[in-house]
Write a protein that holds these residues in place. Structure first.
Motif, PDB file in Angstrom:
ATOM      1  N   LEU A 173     -13.217  -7.225   3.950  1.00 54.11           N
ATOM      2  CA  LEU A 173     -12.636  -8.548   4.209  1.00 54.11           C
ATOM      3  C   LEU A 173     -11.132  -8.551   3.940  1.00 54.11           C
ATOM      4  CD1 LEU A 173     -15.429 -10.817   2.670  1.00 54.11           C
ATOM      5  CD2 LEU A 173     -14.940 -10.440   5.090  1.00 54.11           C
ATOM      6  N   ALA A 174     -10.722  -7.933   2.836  1.00 55.69           N
ATOM      7  CA  ALA A 174      -9.291  -7.871   2.527  1.00 55.69           C
ATOM      8  C   ALA A 174      -8.548  -7.035   3.562  1.00 55.69           C
ATOM      9  CB  ALA A 174      -9.084  -7.295   1.121  1.00 55.69           C
ATOM     10  N   GLY A 175      -9.130  -5.906   3.928  1.00 56.61           N
ATOM     11  CA  GLY A 175      -8.498  -5.062   4.935  1.00 56.61           C
ATOM     12  C   GLY A 175      -8.388  -5.763   6.275  1.00 56.61           C
ATOM     13  N   ALA A 176      -9.435  -6.517   6.654  1.00 59.40           N
ATOM     14  CA  ALA A 176      -9.410  -7.248   7.918  1.00 59.40           C
ATOM     15  C   ALA A 176      -8.287  -8.280   7.934  1.00 59.40           C
ATOM     16  CB  ALA A 176     -10.764  -7.925   8.147  1.00 59.40           C
ATOM     17  N   PHE A 177      -8.042  -8.932   6.803  1.00 59.45           N
ATOM     18  CA  PHE A 177      -6.958  -9.920   6.730  1.00 59.45           C
ATOM     19  C   PHE A 177      -5.601  -9.268   7.050  1.00 59.45           C
ATOM     20  CE2 PHE A 177      -3.600 -11.837   4.089  1.00 59.45           C
ATOM     21  CZ  PHE A 177      -3.553 -13.111   4.663  1.00 59.45           C
ATOM     22  N   PHE A 178      -5.366  -8.095   6.475  1.00 54.36           N
ATOM     23  CA  PHE A 178      -4.079  -7.429   6.709  1.00 54.36           C
ATOM     24  C   PHE A 178      -4.006  -6.839   8.119  1.00 54.36           C
ATOM     25  CE2 PHE A 178      -4.214  -7.558   2.061  1.00 54.36           C
ATOM     26  CZ  PHE A 178      -2.950  -8.049   1.796  1.00 54.36           C
ATOM     27  N   TRP A 179      -5.137  -6.391   8.668  1.00 54.29           N
ATOM     28  CA  TRP A 179      -5.137  -5.931  10.053  1.00 54.29           C
ATOM     29  C   TRP A 179      -4.809  -7.081  11.007  1.00 54.29           C
ATOM     30  CZ3 TRP A 179      -4.339  -1.304  11.451  1.00 54.29           C
ATOM     31  CH2 TRP A 179      -4.867  -0.204  10.775  1.00 54.29           C
ATOM     32  N   LEU A 180      -5.305  -8.287  10.683  1.00 57.71           N
ATOM     33  CA  LEU A 180      -4.971  -9.447  11.511  1.00 57.71           C
ATOM     34  C   LEU A 180      -3.475  -9.723  11.507  1.00 57.71           C
ATOM     35  CD1 LEU A 180      -7.746 -12.156  10.925  1.00 57.71           C
ATOM     36  CD2 LEU A 180      -7.111 -11.043  13.073  1.00 57.71           C
ATOM     37  N   LEU A 181      -2.870  -9.605  10.332  1.00 56.73           N
ATOM     38  CA  LEU A 181      -1.420  -9.826  10.246  1.00 56.73           C
ATOM     39  C   LEU A 181      -0.664  -8.774  11.056  1.00 56.73           C
ATOM     40  CD1 LEU A 181      -0.975 -10.711   6.445  1.00 56.73           C
ATOM     41  CD2 LEU A 181      -1.119 -12.274   8.402  1.00 56.73           C
ATOM     42  N   ILE A 182      -1.118  -7.533  10.967  1.00 55.75           N
ATOM     43  CA  ILE A 182      -0.447  -6.456  11.719  1.00 55.75           C
ATOM     44  C   ILE A 182      -0.563  -6.692  13.215  1.00 55.75           C
ATOM     45  CG2 ILE A 182      -0.524  -3.990  12.265  1.00 55.75           C
ATOM     46  CD1 ILE A 182      -1.483  -3.514   9.386  1.00 55.75           C
ATOM     47  N   ALA A 196       6.487 -13.016  14.095  1.00 53.81           N
ATOM     48  CA  ALA A 196       7.708 -12.339  14.534  1.00 53.81           C
ATOM     49  C   ALA A 196       7.597 -10.840  14.299  1.00 53.81           C
ATOM     50  CB  ALA A 196       8.908 -12.904  13.789  1.00 53.81           C
ATOM     51  N   LYS A 197       8.207 -10.074  15.186  1.00 59.22           N
ATOM     52  CA  LYS A 197       8.182  -8.624  15.053  1.00 59.22           C
ATOM     53  C   LYS A 197       9.025  -8.192  13.862  1.00 59.22           C
ATOM     54  CE  LYS A 197       9.536  -4.390  17.421  1.00 59.22           C
ATOM     55  NZ  LYS A 197      10.115  -3.800  18.651  1.00 59.22           N
ATOM     56  N   ASN A 198       8.440  -7.364  13.021  1.00 57.58           N
ATOM     57  CA  ASN A 198       9.141  -6.847  11.854  1.00 57.58           C
ATOM     58  C   ASN A 198       8.519  -5.498  11.507  1.00 57.58           C
ATOM     59  OD1 ASN A 198       9.973  -6.250   9.166  1.00 57.58           O
ATOM     60  ND2 ASN A 198      10.521  -8.407   8.868  1.00 57.58           N
ATOM     61  N   ASP A 199       9.188  -4.425  11.897  1.00 58.38           N
ATOM     62  CA  ASP A 199       8.614  -3.091  11.710  1.00 58.38           C
ATOM     63  C   ASP A 199       8.417  -2.738  10.243  1.00 58.38           C
ATOM     64  OD1 ASP A 199       8.427  -2.631  14.407  1.00 58.38           O
ATOM     65  OD2 ASP A 199      10.382  -1.635  14.567  1.00 58.38           O
ATOM     66  N   THR A 200       9.365  -3.147   9.404  1.00 61.29           N
ATOM     67  CA  THR A 200       9.237  -2.847   7.973  1.00 61.29           C
ATOM     68  C   THR A 200       8.008  -3.516   7.393  1.00 61.29           C
ATOM     69  OG1 THR A 200      11.641  -2.643   7.748  1.00 61.29           O
ATOM     70  CG2 THR A 200      10.359  -2.987   5.728  1.00 61.29           C
ATOM     71  N   LEU A 201       7.845  -4.813   7.711  1.00 63.42           N
ATOM     72  CA  LEU A 201       6.667  -5.536   7.225  1.00 63.42           C
ATOM     73  C   LEU A 201       5.390  -4.924   7.795  1.00 63.42           C
ATOM     74  CD1 LEU A 201       5.426  -7.899   5.693  1.00 63.42           C
ATOM     75  CD2 LEU A 201       5.772  -9.310   7.755  1.00 63.42           C
ATOM     76  N   LYS A 202       5.443  -4.522   9.036  1.00 68.26           N
ATOM     77  CA  LYS A 202       4.280  -3.907   9.678  1.00 68.26           C
ATOM     78  C   LYS A 202       3.850  -2.635   8.950  1.00 68.26           C
ATOM     79  CE  LYS A 202       3.056  -1.862  14.156  1.00 68.26           C
ATOM     80  NZ  LYS A 202       3.536  -1.610  15.532  1.00 68.26           N
ATOM     81  N   HIS A 203       4.810  -1.796   8.589  1.00 68.55           N
ATOM     82  CA  HIS A 203       4.486  -0.564   7.874  1.00 68.55           C
ATOM     83  C   HIS A 203       3.911  -0.860   6.487  1.00 68.55           C
ATOM     84  CE1 HIS A 203       6.308   1.238  11.199  1.00 68.55           C
ATOM     85  NE2 HIS A 203       7.558   1.376  10.760  1.00 68.55           N
ATOM     86  N   ILE A 204       4.461  -1.877   5.817  1.00 71.17           N
ATOM     87  CA  ILE A 204       3.952  -2.243   4.486  1.00 71.17           C
ATOM     88  C   ILE A 204       2.512  -2.739   4.590  1.00 71.17           C
ATOM     89  CG2 ILE A 204       4.213  -3.849   2.568  1.00 71.17           C
ATOM     90  CD1 ILE A 204       7.241  -3.737   3.033  1.00 71.17           C
ATOM     91  N   LEU A 205       2.269  -3.602   5.569  1.00 78.26           N
ATOM     92  CA  LEU A 205       0.914  -4.122   5.768  1.00 78.26           C
ATOM     93  C   LEU A 205      -0.050  -2.997   6.126  1.00 78.26           C
ATOM     94  CD1 LEU A 205       1.690  -7.379   7.806  1.00 78.26           C
ATOM     95  CD2 LEU A 205       1.079  -7.207   5.384  1.00 78.26           C
ATOM     96  N   PHE A 206       0.429  -2.027   6.881  1.00 82.65           N
ATOM     97  CA  PHE A 206      -0.409  -0.882   7.245  1.00 82.65           C
ATOM     98  C   PHE A 206      -0.810  -0.085   6.003  1.00 82.65           C
ATOM     99  CE2 PHE A 206      -0.643   3.670   8.474  1.00 82.65           C
ATOM    100  CZ  PHE A 206      -1.771   3.605   9.288  1.00 82.65           C
ATOM    101  N   VAL A 207       0.125   0.110   5.105  1.00 82.92           N
ATOM    102  CA  VAL A 207      -0.175   0.831   3.863  1.00 82.92           C
ATOM    103  C   VAL A 207      -1.209   0.066   3.036  1.00 82.92           C
ATOM    104  CG1 VAL A 207       0.773   1.610   1.661  1.00 82.92           C
ATOM    105  CG2 VAL A 207       2.053   2.007   3.778  1.00 82.92           C
ATOM    106  N   VAL A 208      -1.053  -1.256   2.964  1.00 79.41           N
ATOM    107  CA  VAL A 208      -2.010  -2.070   2.202  1.00 79.41           C
ATOM    108  C   VAL A 208      -3.393  -2.004   2.846  1.00 79.41           C
ATOM    109  CG1 VAL A 208      -2.565  -4.385   1.410  1.00 79.41           C
ATOM    110  CG2 VAL A 208      -0.191  -3.597   1.369  1.00 79.41           C
ATOM    111  N   ALA A 209      -3.445  -2.171   4.178  1.00 76.90           N
ATOM    112  CA  ALA A 209      -4.728  -2.094   4.880  1.00 76.90           C
ATOM    113  C   ALA A 209      -5.371  -0.723   4.694  1.00 76.90           C
ATOM    114  CB  ALA A 209      -4.526  -2.390   6.365  1.00 76.90           C
TER     115      ALA A 209
END
Length: 555
Positions: free
Chosen positions: A112-121, A137-150
């Motif tokens: 469930l937690a991983g799905a939340f971050f995948w939705l954000l990505i 909004a597109k933000n590559d840095t945030l995208k990479h951080i969310l990917f690491v968390v997921a």
């Protein structure tokens, strides 16, 4: 003459709880159904999420394979480092129900937690378009951080799924299984549990793909994955609880490893030195058991790239096979895998019948899983002999049917050139804009490739099932879960080597080298297991009965 080493007999005796500690009650049909339901839901979610994260990663990073490679490499490393820790935790937790429920809740919470971050990505504008609903909004840095968390939650999901499987296969199933030869004995339960796993492996990913394709939204696939995990929690937990309530054997606290045999589990964060010592200790235990060779031979098979993984599927697409052809071939292979779970109990029983219950000499007296000459000890010994023989039969079947697959791959890959001898694969890499038509794969060699590959899977899972029961039976009860943890770690080490080999030889026309190396590893694994069987029994084949043994029912 049948020979079983004294070490195997000793470990077999140690692998069972004393009669006075465990009530001798057999699992009922109702309990077995509830056990299957709980296992099916766990396996369905694990198989589904494993496949879904591949799709999510590909959608989040559509123009590169780097993200997928990084994710799988880190996951493999995490499994290598922590699988033995998970196995040790399962082993040292005395309450079986709490252990299993903990793995269920942790697994679902991580999904469930991983799905939340995948939705954000997957909600960023560059992935769904500026006109997409609920876009970010597109933000590559945030995208990479969310990917690491997921990815971090994905690691937790894999470890908890591994803990659930260890708890179920190496503890619950062994504890509730009826004596050999009776309904719901260990061979029967293992076969049904593996059948459930293979069916989920086939259907769960297909259903996720159907949902995503039908709704044309990967984000809906994320929501579907999360809802499936959440809905299954109460059903899975209640089913397990009812089996535990109804079976006295499960309610008996587990046998804890003798003091000083395993390093204590420490609270808080352990230093890397402590973790290393515990890992080395568990590894020493693993290699000290009588069944580490069959287990290691099974782990080595994970190097085989001629299986339905991303590398092999990518190769097939690149040489010209359509997704429909690949899906059909994979489905046929899955049917052979599932059929192995039907054949294994019958094969083990048949090949174990030739064991002579009357000792022929002093070496054959008092052998079996339980000392003595009563009918149950004879059945136990016959089961052990049947497992060894049928496992060797399945492994041999895999070797002989893998060889034509490798030959077919060479035949399909070699002529993939255009007029003038230009390699089509290399030409595409040099100039992707050029129109290099890839000729259709030859029909004859395609039939050889897919038919023998499917047939080989029949032998693979026979060996997997028989080896699983050998480790369940011949590893002492207070070491089973720890053994399984190290075994999982070994499998991930081998998978990591396989991934490294694929990176070293990434070109499509180089896949035949990986296939050849895979066949060599399969043969070496077979030699390991065959030598182990020879040491246990004193021979491999009854040559005088070979013709008779080729046909089930022929005596």
């Amino acid at each position: 003459m049948v020979r079983i080493s004294g070490e195997a007999v000793e470990l077999a005796n140690e692998g069972s709880l004393p009669a006075q500690e465990v009530p001798q009650t057999s699992i009922t049909r109702s309990q077995a159904v509830k056990l299957y339901i709980s296992h099916a839901l766990s396996t369905w979610n694990a198989r589904g999420y494993e496949f879904a994260t591949i799709l999510f990663t590909a959608s989040a990073y559509p123009d590169t394979l780097v993200a997928a490679a990084i994710r799988m490499t880190i996951v493999y490393f995490a499994m290598i480092l922590f699988s033995s820790v998970v196995g040790r935790w399962v082993q040292k937790s005395p309450n079986r129900l709490r252990t299993l429920l903990a793995t269920i809740f942790v697994n679902r919470a991580s999904v469930l937690a991983g799905a939340f971050f995948w939705l954000l990505i997957l909600s960023q504008e560059d992935l769904i378009g500026s006109e997409g609903r609920f876009s970010l909004a597109k933000n590559d840095t945030l995208k990479h951080i969310l990917f690491v968390v997921a990815m971090s939650f994905g690691i937790i999901e894999r470890l908890s799924a591994s803990g659930n499987l260890i708890s179920m296969e190496r503890d619950w199933v062994v504890t509730v299984a009826a004596p050999s030869g009776r309904p719901y004995d260990l061979t029967h339960l293992n076969a049904v549990m593996r059948r459930i796993d293979l069916v989920c492996k086939l259907i769960s990913p297909i259903l996720i793909s159907v949902v995503i394709s039908a709704l044309d939204s990967v984000r809906i696939g994320v929501v579907y994955t999360a809802l499936t995990s959440m809905v299954s929690i109460p059903i899975e937990a209640i089913s397990a609880r009812r089996v535990w309530d109804d079976n006295p054997s499960l309610r008996v606290p587990k046998e804890v490893p003798p003091e000083g045999e395993t390093p204590p589990l420490q609270s808080g964060t352990m230093s890397w030195r402590t973790q290393l010592r515990q890992y080395l200790h568990d590894s020493k235990m693993y290699f000290s058991t009588t069944v580490w060779i069959p287990s290691m031979a099974l782990a080595m098979l994970y190097f085989n790239v001629i299986t339905w993984r991303a590398t092999f599927i990518t190769y097939l697409i690149n040489v010209g096979y359509s997704l429909n052809t690949i899906t059909i071939a994979r489905t046929i292979g899955s049917l052979f895998e599932i059929s192995s779970t039907v054949a294994t109990p019958r094969g083990v029983e048949y090949l174990g019948k030739s064991y002579r219950s009357v000792p022929q000499d002093e070496h054959e007296s008092e052998v079996g899983l339980v000392s003595g000459e009563d009918s149950q000890s004879v059945r136990d010994t016959r089961t052990l002999v049947g497992l060894q023989r049928f496992g060797l039969w399945g492994f041999t079947w895999q070797v002989f049917n893998t060889a034509p697959v490798v030959v077919a791959l060479f035949a399909i890959t070699a002529p993939r050139v255009q007029d003038g001898g230009i390699n089509v694969f290399a030409s595409r890499m040099v100039d992707r804009a050029a129109d290099y038509t890839l000729p259709a794969p030859p029909v004859g060699w395609s039939i050889v490739l897919f038919s023998f590959l499917a047939i080989s899977r029949f032998g693979v899972w026979i060996y997997d099932l028989t080896t699983q029961q050998l480790t369940q039976t011949l590893v002492p009860s207070h070491q089973r879960s720890s053994f399984a943890g190290v075994e999982t770690s070994m499998m991930n080490i081998v998978q990591l080597f396989a991934g490294g080999a694929a990176i070293a030889y990434p070109k499509t026309d180089q896949f035949v080298y990986l296939a050849s190396a895979s066949f060599v590893v399969v043969v070496l694994s077979w030699l390991m297991y065959a030598s182990w069987v020879y040491r246990q029994r004193g021979h491999l084949v009854h040559w005088e009965k070979l013709g008779q043994g080729l046909f089930v029912g022929g005596r």
